[in-house]
Write a protein that holds these residues in place. Sequence first.
Motif, short mmCIF file in Angstrom:
data_model
loop_
_atom_site.label_atom_id
_atom_site.label_comp_id
_atom_site.label_asym_id
_atom_site.label_seq_id
_atom_site.Cartn_x
_atom_site.Cartn_y
_atom_site.Cartn_z
N THR A 12 35.62 39.64 45.23
CA THR A 12 35.42 38.19 45.28
C THR A 12 35.44 37.57 43.89
O THR A 12 35.59 36.37 43.75
CB THR A 12 34.10 37.84 45.97
N GLN A 13 35.30 38.39 42.85
CA GLN A 13 35.28 37.87 41.50
C GLN A 13 36.61 38.04 40.78
O GLN A 13 36.77 37.57 39.66
CB GLN A 13 34.17 38.53 40.68
N LEU A 14 37.56 38.72 41.40
CA LEU A 14 38.87 38.88 40.79
C LEU A 14 39.64 37.57 40.90
O LEU A 14 39.62 36.90 41.92
CB LEU A 14 39.67 39.98 41.48
N GLN A 15 40.30 37.21 39.82
CA GLN A 15 41.14 36.02 39.84
C GLN A 15 42.60 36.46 39.84
O GLN A 15 43.10 36.98 38.86
CB GLN A 15 40.85 35.15 38.62
N MET A 16 43.22 36.22 40.97
CA MET A 16 44.61 36.65 41.12
C MET A 16 45.54 35.55 40.61
O MET A 16 45.28 34.37 40.81
CB MET A 16 44.90 36.95 42.58
N PRO A 17 46.62 35.92 39.96
CA PRO A 17 47.60 34.92 39.53
C PRO A 17 48.26 34.25 40.73
O PRO A 17 48.33 34.83 41.82
CB PRO A 17 48.62 35.72 38.73
#
Length: 124
Positions: A12-17
Motif C-alpha cells: 500500500t506504500q509503493l508508488q507505482m509509475p
Amino acid sequence: MNRPRPVFFNLTQLQMPVGSVTSILHRITGVILAVGTPFCIYLLGLSLADAQGYARVAGMFAQTIFKLLAVLFIWALAHHLLAGVRHLLSDIDVGSHLQAARTSAWVVNCSAVVIALLSAGVLF
C-alpha cells in the motif's frame, strides 16, 4: 549467525509509475472485455430477435446497476483500445522516451475516464 531477515514490502506504500498503472489496467480491461463480450453479443441477439426481446433489453437498460455495468464496459473498451494503441506505438519507438511515455500514459488514463463519463451522461 546473523541471517538477513526477509523484508516485508508494504504494497500500500509503493508508488507505482503511471506507465505501470496503465499497463496493469490494460490487462484488467482485457479480462473485463473477454468476460463481458459474450453477454453483449447475447443482448444484441436478443434485441434483434423480435419486439419482445428488444423490450426486455430496453427494460434491462432502465435499471441502474445495468447502466453502471454498461459504463464499466465502455470504460474498459476505451482504455483497452487507447492503451493498446499506445503500446503499439511504443513498439515502433514512437513516444517511448520517458517523458513522452508518462504523458501518453496520463492521456490514455484520463481519456478513458472522460469517455466513460460521457457515456454515463448519455445513459443516465
